[in-house]
Scaffold this active site. Sequence first.
Site, PDB file in Angstrom:
ATOM      1  N   SER A  55     -22.863  12.576 -14.487  1.00 47.53           N
ATOM      2  CA  SER A  55     -22.519  11.576 -13.506  1.00 47.53           C
ATOM      3  C   SER A  55     -23.625  10.233 -14.071  1.00 47.53           C
ATOM      4  CB  SER A  55     -22.033  11.816 -12.508  1.00 47.53           C
ATOM      5  OG  SER A  55     -23.206  12.513 -11.741  1.00 47.53           O
ATOM      6  N   LYS A 118     -26.891  11.509  -6.675  1.00 45.59           N
ATOM      7  CA  LYS A 118     -26.043   9.670  -7.077  1.00 45.59           C
ATOM      8  C   LYS A 118     -26.738   8.483  -6.664  1.00 45.59           C
ATOM      9  CE  LYS A 118     -22.769  12.120  -7.756  1.00 45.59           C
ATOM     10  NZ  LYS A 118     -21.583  12.079  -9.718  1.00 45.59           N
TER      11      LYS A 118
END
Length: 305
Positions: A55, A118
């Site tokens: 990701s 993230k």
Amino acid sequence: MAKATKNATPAADKATKPGRLVSLLQQAREIAVLLAIILTIKGCVIDQYSIPSGSMEPILHGDPNMFKGDRVLTNKWLFGPRIPFTTIRLWNWYEPERWDIVVFKPPEGGSEHPRLIKRVIGLPGERIDIKDQHIYVNGEMVPFGPGLPEFTSEPLLDVMGEGRTPKHFHGYWNYDDIKQQSETAPLPEQRQYFAQMLNQYPPKYGCIPGDEYHVVPEDHFLFLGDNSANSVDGRMFGWVHRDHLYGRASAVFWPIGHRQDFTGFTHTWWGKLLVYGLPIAIVCFEVRNWRRDRRKKRDAKKETT
């Protein structure tokens, strides 16, 4: 004479039993102290985490294989110390900033992984909109932050590497972007993947109408993955509370060929002390104990002979 020595042996053994017990207790205490130090450092100061998925490509490479996936050093002291193995933070220090890369615990049911890494996108009280592959804060488009790869608007086929991993940064996608890819992506497997993504993980936060999906609550943050085409992130599971932040990623230390420093952490004196000095100190501590135990055994043998 030999008989006298033989008779004296049981008495000597009895005399050494208390000494052995004391030695074992001392070793157990030292091991307990060492474990307490390690747990305190891992829980409150610095820790390492593996990247669970792709990701954050192409900045961070995710792979469960230890010799392939990136491993990052995370500064836990920066956000304030917390009680190990809990979400209880003793106090708050540094406020996360937009574009920081952070390790955190996702909301319940938000991800199959217990920890995610993230990028900070939305800060408390801000209104976040994801459109035109950019981030809008309180109605104003914000430039992409430092450390991000160069943005490209090339066709998807040209920026896709192996599987679904892009070679370049393709911006942040909202619901309409993913829906469009499910209908127009060049390859059939890509269209199928994006259709499945919409069905299982429909983007809501920052994407669909309603203040509850756009205004970041107090003490919460919005996190997004750089690889929007292959990221289950804040668009899907929403806001993350401050107490669920583990720390800011400082550097990639493994594999050797992918080493990088995000914050200059490894160039500071205290960063070098933690990264290099701490392992050396632990090794020296263990060598010292080994030499001391060896010397005690040698002295005990001399006393019995």
